[in-house]
Design a protein around this motif. Structure first.
Motif, PDB file in Angstrom:
ATOM      1  N   ASN A 181      -3.080   1.814   4.321  1.00 47.48           N
ATOM      2  CA  ASN A 181      -1.263   1.804   3.586  1.00 47.48           C
ATOM      3  C   ASN A 181      -1.773   0.160   2.155  1.00 47.48           C
ATOM      4  O   ASN A 181      -2.757   0.298   1.912  1.00 47.48           O
ATOM      5  CB  ASN A 181       0.022   0.290   3.912  1.00 47.48           C
ATOM      6  CG  ASN A 181       0.882  -0.025   2.824  1.00 47.48           C
ATOM      7  OD1 ASN A 181       0.375  -1.261   1.803  1.00 47.48           O
ATOM      8  ND2 ASN A 181       1.409   0.391   2.183  1.00 47.48           N
ATOM      9  N   HIS A 182      -1.039   1.303   0.826  1.00 46.30           N
ATOM     10  CA  HIS A 182      -2.147   0.830  -0.916  1.00 46.30           C
ATOM     11  C   HIS A 182      -1.787   0.168  -1.411  1.00 46.30           C
ATOM     12  O   HIS A 182      -1.325   0.679  -2.863  1.00 46.30           O
ATOM     13  CB  HIS A 182      -2.147   2.425  -1.433  1.00 46.30           C
ATOM     14  CG  HIS A 182      -3.161   2.628  -2.180  1.00 46.30           C
ATOM     15  ND1 HIS A 182      -3.307   1.204  -3.395  1.00 46.30           N
ATOM     16  CD2 HIS A 182      -4.560   3.182  -2.884  1.00 46.30           C
ATOM     17  CE1 HIS A 182      -4.420   1.966  -4.244  1.00 46.30           C
ATOM     18  NE2 HIS A 182      -5.241   2.845  -3.751  1.00 46.30           N
ATOM     19  N   SER A 183      -0.948  -1.139  -1.045  1.00 49.16           N
ATOM     20  CA  SER A 183      -0.004  -2.447  -1.539  1.00 49.16           C
ATOM     21  C   SER A 183      -0.927  -2.501  -2.594  1.00 49.16           C
ATOM     22  O   SER A 183      -2.109  -2.691  -2.556  1.00 49.16           O
ATOM     23  CB  SER A 183       0.396  -3.156  -0.899  1.00 49.16           C
ATOM     24  OG  SER A 183       1.538  -2.482  -0.118  1.00 49.16           O
ATOM     25  N   LEU A 212      -6.415  -4.790  -0.627  1.00 44.79           N
ATOM     26  CA  LEU A 212      -7.182  -4.362   0.871  1.00 44.79           C
ATOM     27  C   LEU A 212      -6.354  -3.493   1.634  1.00 44.79           C
ATOM     28  O   LEU A 212      -5.970  -4.003   2.274  1.00 44.79           O
ATOM     29  CB  LEU A 212      -6.857  -5.597   1.109  1.00 44.79           C
ATOM     30  CG  LEU A 212      -6.811  -7.081   0.893  1.00 44.79           C
ATOM     31  CD1 LEU A 212      -6.797  -7.920   0.287  1.00 44.79           C
ATOM     32  CD2 LEU A 212      -8.997  -7.199   0.326  1.00 44.79           C
ATOM     33  N   GLU A 213      -7.562  -2.707   0.979  1.00 48.39           N
ATOM     34  CA  GLU A 213      -7.032  -1.066   2.156  1.00 48.39           C
ATOM     35  C   GLU A 213      -7.693  -1.402   3.534  1.00 48.39           C
ATOM     36  O   GLU A 213      -8.866  -0.600   3.480  1.00 48.39           O
ATOM     37  CB  GLU A 213      -7.094  -0.364   1.246  1.00 48.39           C
ATOM     38  CG  GLU A 213      -6.517   0.320  -0.096  1.00 48.39           C
ATOM     39  CD  GLU A 213      -6.785   0.576  -1.872  1.00 48.39           C
ATOM     40  OE1 GLU A 213      -7.092   2.202  -0.890  1.00 48.39           O
ATOM     41  OE2 GLU A 213      -7.462   0.873  -2.077  1.00 48.39           O
ATOM     42  N   THR A 214      -7.466  -1.203   4.290  1.00 50.69           N
ATOM     43  CA  THR A 214      -7.569  -1.020   5.722  1.00 50.69           C
ATOM     44  C   THR A 214      -8.072   0.450   5.927  1.00 50.69           C
ATOM     45  O   THR A 214      -7.166   0.824   6.218  1.00 50.69           O
ATOM     46  CB  THR A 214      -7.694  -2.139   7.074  1.00 50.69           C
ATOM     47  OG1 THR A 214      -5.655  -0.972   6.720  1.00 50.69           O
ATOM     48  CG2 THR A 214      -6.639  -3.207   6.791  1.00 50.69           C
ATOM     49  N   ASN A 244      -9.146   7.450   0.521  1.00 48.17           N
ATOM     50  CA  ASN A 244     -11.000   7.293  -0.196  1.00 48.17           C
ATOM     51  C   ASN A 244     -10.448   8.505  -0.292  1.00 48.17           C
ATOM     52  O   ASN A 244     -10.331   9.901  -0.280  1.00 48.17           O
ATOM     53  CB  ASN A 244     -11.274   5.970   0.000  1.00 48.17           C
ATOM     54  CG  ASN A 244     -11.829   5.846  -1.659  1.00 48.17           C
ATOM     55  OD1 ASN A 244     -12.523   6.360  -1.731  1.00 48.17           O
ATOM     56  ND2 ASN A 244     -10.855   4.449  -1.577  1.00 48.17           N
ATOM     57  N   ARG A 245     -11.892   8.770  -1.185  1.00 46.23           N
ATOM     58  CA  ARG A 245     -12.651  10.171  -1.470  1.00 46.23           C
ATOM     59  C   ARG A 245     -13.042  11.289  -0.362  1.00 46.23           C
ATOM     60  O   ARG A 245     -13.783  10.245   0.141  1.00 46.23           O
ATOM     61  CB  ARG A 245     -13.664   9.241  -3.060  1.00 46.23           C
ATOM     62  CG  ARG A 245     -13.004   9.259  -4.020  1.00 46.23           C
ATOM     63  CD  ARG A 245     -13.669   8.655  -4.893  1.00 46.23           C
ATOM     64  NE  ARG A 245     -12.535   8.378  -5.715  1.00 46.23           N
ATOM     65  CZ  ARG A 245     -12.369   6.784  -6.267  1.00 46.23           C
ATOM     66  NH1 ARG A 245     -12.615   6.020  -4.955  1.00 46.23           N
ATOM     67  NH2 ARG A 245     -11.402   6.862  -7.555  1.00 46.23           N
ATOM     68  N   ILE A 246     -13.007  12.275  -0.599  1.00 49.85           N
ATOM     69  CA  ILE A 246     -13.968  13.185   0.229  1.00 49.85           C
ATOM     70  C   ILE A 246     -14.600  14.094  -0.847  1.00 49.85           C
ATOM     71  O   ILE A 246     -14.388  14.384  -2.042  1.00 49.85           O
ATOM     72  CB  ILE A 246     -13.331  14.178   0.857  1.00 49.85           C
ATOM     73  CG1 ILE A 246     -12.170  13.556   1.989  1.00 49.85           C
ATOM     74  CG2 ILE A 246     -14.432  15.069   1.418  1.00 49.85           C
ATOM     75  CD1 ILE A 246     -11.973  14.072   3.095  1.00 49.85           C
ATOM     76  N   TYR A 272     -14.424  -4.533  -8.807  1.00 53.18           N
ATOM     77  CA  TYR A 272     -14.409  -4.304  -7.506  1.00 53.18           C
ATOM     78  C   TYR A 272     -13.487  -2.795  -6.965  1.00 53.18           C
ATOM     79  O   TYR A 272     -12.945  -2.445  -7.848  1.00 53.18           O
ATOM     80  CB  TYR A 272     -13.792  -5.253  -6.777  1.00 53.18           C
ATOM     81  CG  TYR A 272     -15.085  -6.399  -7.089  1.00 53.18           C
ATOM     82  CD1 TYR A 272     -16.588  -6.145  -6.352  1.00 53.18           C
ATOM     83  CD2 TYR A 272     -14.481  -7.605  -8.023  1.00 53.18           C
ATOM     84  CE1 TYR A 272     -16.971  -7.686  -6.377  1.00 53.18           C
ATOM     85  CE2 TYR A 272     -15.084  -8.987  -7.897  1.00 53.18           C
ATOM     86  CZ  TYR A 272     -16.144  -8.775  -7.838  1.00 53.18           C
ATOM     87  OH  TYR A 272     -17.624 -10.231  -7.463  1.00 53.18           O
ATOM     88  N   ASP A 273     -14.471  -2.272  -6.547  1.00 53.63           N
ATOM     89  CA  ASP A 273     -13.441  -0.478  -6.135  1.00 53.63           C
ATOM     90  C   ASP A 273     -14.463  -0.082  -4.540  1.00 53.63           C
ATOM     91  O   ASP A 273     -15.327   0.772  -4.647  1.00 53.63           O
ATOM     92  CB  ASP A 273     -13.737   0.559  -6.749  1.00 53.63           C
ATOM     93  CG  ASP A 273     -12.867   1.513  -6.917  1.00 53.63           C
ATOM     94  OD1 ASP A 273     -12.223   1.530  -5.352  1.00 53.63           O
ATOM     95  OD2 ASP A 273     -12.270   2.135  -7.431  1.00 53.63           O
ATOM     96  N   HIS A 274     -15.036  -1.151  -3.923  1.00 57.62           N
ATOM     97  CA  HIS A 274     -16.122  -0.662  -2.940  1.00 57.62           C
ATOM     98  C   HIS A 274     -15.195  -0.901  -1.605  1.00 57.62           C
ATOM     99  O   HIS A 274     -14.880  -1.525  -1.102  1.00 57.62           O
ATOM    100  CB  HIS A 274     -17.272  -1.740  -2.862  1.00 57.62           C
ATOM    101  CG  HIS A 274     -17.698  -1.512  -3.873  1.00 57.62           C
ATOM    102  ND1 HIS A 274     -17.150  -2.105  -5.141  1.00 57.62           N
ATOM    103  CD2 HIS A 274     -18.709  -0.666  -4.514  1.00 57.62           C
ATOM    104  CE1 HIS A 274     -18.080  -2.118  -6.242  1.00 57.62           C
ATOM    105  NE2 HIS A 274     -19.224  -1.102  -5.978  1.00 57.62           N
TER     106      HIS A 274
HETATM  107  C1  BGC Z   1      -9.130   3.650  -4.724  1.00 62.10           C
HETATM  108  C2  BGC Z   1      -9.342   3.773  -6.621  1.00 62.10           C
HETATM  109  C3  BGC Z   1      -8.374   4.222  -6.704  1.00 62.10           C
HETATM  110  C4  BGC Z   1      -6.998   3.403  -6.386  1.00 62.10           C
HETATM  111  C5  BGC Z   1      -5.924   4.162  -6.790  1.00 62.10           C
HETATM  112  C6  BGC Z   1      -7.947   2.834  -4.695  1.00 62.10           C
HETATM  113  O1  BGC Z   1      -8.650   3.199  -2.529  1.00 62.10           O
HETATM  114  O2  BGC Z   1     -10.231   3.713  -4.762  1.00 62.10           O
HETATM  115  O3  BGC Z   1     -10.632   4.227  -7.257  1.00 62.10           O
HETATM  116  O4  BGC Z   1      -8.480   4.405  -8.245  1.00 62.10           O
HETATM  117  O5  BGC Z   1      -6.915   3.468  -4.974  1.00 62.10           O
HETATM  118  O6  BGC Z   1      -5.598   5.496  -6.696  1.00 62.10           O
END
Ligand code: BGC
Length: 380
Positions: A208-210, A344-346, A109-111, A280-282
């Motif tokens: 993991n970004h499944s 559902l990214e843990t 996620n973001r920095i 949703y992106d929280h």
């Molecule tokens: C982020 C989204 C992003 C997605 C794909 C998610 O983990 O929260 O904002 O678009 O990943 O990169």
């Protein structure tokens, strides 16, 4: 005459039946096949893990990526429930900015502004999401070739992936030695054990970004799925999806998934946090952090009856409804459309290196980072 035509029908339909359920049943072994070559000439493979029940998962060591997860519906019909591609080019194509199935790091996620300070020094990560760094910068762990080893036990197929992220890579301090072990148990649980060590203080957030669609990858929407998140609080974000630093209750908001709720029922609400993220992106703050015995999330798909439960030792889950998918990219399941999958990214909380209020993501030399997440499939 009639008998012959029935036989002919049975024979001609055989490949369909065969494709609907995974072919061979085996455990305690990982099958390997070539998956392609990167532009700098590194050969990558596709690894197949199959349990005795017939569940099958394929993983490539490019990005440590889960490419398919085949599980039965309530009638025993197998479908692939994650968005993925059948060749390396699918993943390396420039249009793929979605991190399909990949291991995300060094910082998931973001920095904010790609900048943080550690031990009095300021570090800069390449910006790849407007003013911010997302998922480890422009070349994150999802674009690295990992070394792979079959570490299966007698009953469980298991694959261990290893990557050494050098000091300074994407701006992060310290040589970071990362291992991700994927294993598949007899009860249709896909388990990820992450571990890492560093030789300098650094920050770390692995996930993991499944992208899941329990009706089958490529199905039009995920808005009819039902979701429960064992999280009574979340971390609100600003207009660039950076946490404000607050941790607030979900109660009375469209982010309340403490009871099974249809994903799409409030997704178009005017609630400012939903508007900001276009869905949703929280990051949800789990009520029982660190407890692998408690269900952190449950997803049900009404038609197939498929169920996925998530268990994790991590303190948070990023619930993302594929708001940036737009159908322009196609994979194994066809076009990957707007909100046609959920993640559902843990994880640890986004932007933790800049948020004194959040659990620390600093890893020191001499410590070993460890976390576990299990995605368990069943039917209802
Ligand atoms: C982020 C989204 C992003 C997605 C794909 C998610 O983990 O929260 O904002 O678009 O990943 O990169």
């Amino acid at each position: 005459m009639k008998k012959i035509s029935i036989l002919a029908f049975a024979i001609s339909s055989f490949p369909v039946c065969f494709a609907a359920s995974p072919p061979m049943k085996s455990a305690g072994h990982v099958a390997v096949q070539p998956f392609g070559q990167t532009s700098d000439g590194q050969k990558v493979n596709l690894y197949t893990l199959r349990n005795a029940a017939g569940m099958e998962v394929t993983i490539t060591n490019y990005g440590g990526t889960v490419t398919t997860v085949k599980v039965p519906d309530r009638n025993g019909k197998y479908d692939d429930v994650v968005l993925g591609f059948d060749s390396l080019q699918g993943y390396t194509q420039p249009a793929n900015t979605a991190y399909f199935g990949a291991i995300v790091g060094r910082y998931g996620n973001r920095i904010a502004k790609g900048t943080f300070s550690l031990d009095g020094k300021t570090y800069h990560i390449p910006l790849n999401d407007g003013p911010n760094a997302l998922h480890g910068g422009t070349t994150g762990f999802n674009k690295r070739v990992w070394t792979a080893k079959d570490v299966s036990t007698a009953n469980e197929p298991a694959l261990e992936l290893h990557y050494l992220s050098p000091d300074g890579e994407q701006g992060f301090p310290g040589n970071l030695d990362v291992t991700v072990r994927y294993s598949l148990d007899a009860k249709n649980g896909l388990r990820l054990d992450y571990s890492a060590k560093t030789d300098k203080d650094t920050v770390l957030n692995l996930t993991n970004h499944s992208y899941f669609n329990l009706a089958g990858a490529g199905s039009a929407t995920v808005l009819d799925h039902r979701l429960m998140l064992a999280a009574s609080r979340f971390t609100p974000v600003n207009s660039t999806l950076i946490p404000t630093g607050e941790i607030v209750p979900v109660s009375g908001t469209p982010l309340d998934f403490t009871h099974l709720t249809v994903v799409g029922s409030r997704i178009n609400s005017d609630y400012p946090q939903i508007k900001i993220a276009n869905g949703y992106d929280h990051n949800f703050v789990l009520d029982s952090p660190g407890d692998l015995s408690k269900v952190a999330a449950r997803v049900e798909e009404p038609k197939s009856g498929r169920v996925m439960e998530v268990y994790t030792t991590q303190p948070g889950i990023q619930f993302y409804t594929g708001n940036f998918l737009n159908g322009k990219i196609s994979g194994i399941g066809g076009a990957y459309r707007y909100r046609s999958a959920l993640c559902l990214e843990t994880q640890h909380f986004p932007d933790s290196p800049n948020q004194p209020n959040f659990p620390s993501t600093v890893l020191h030399p001499g410590e070993q980072f460890k976390s576990t997440t299990i995605y368990r499939f069943s039917t209802h």
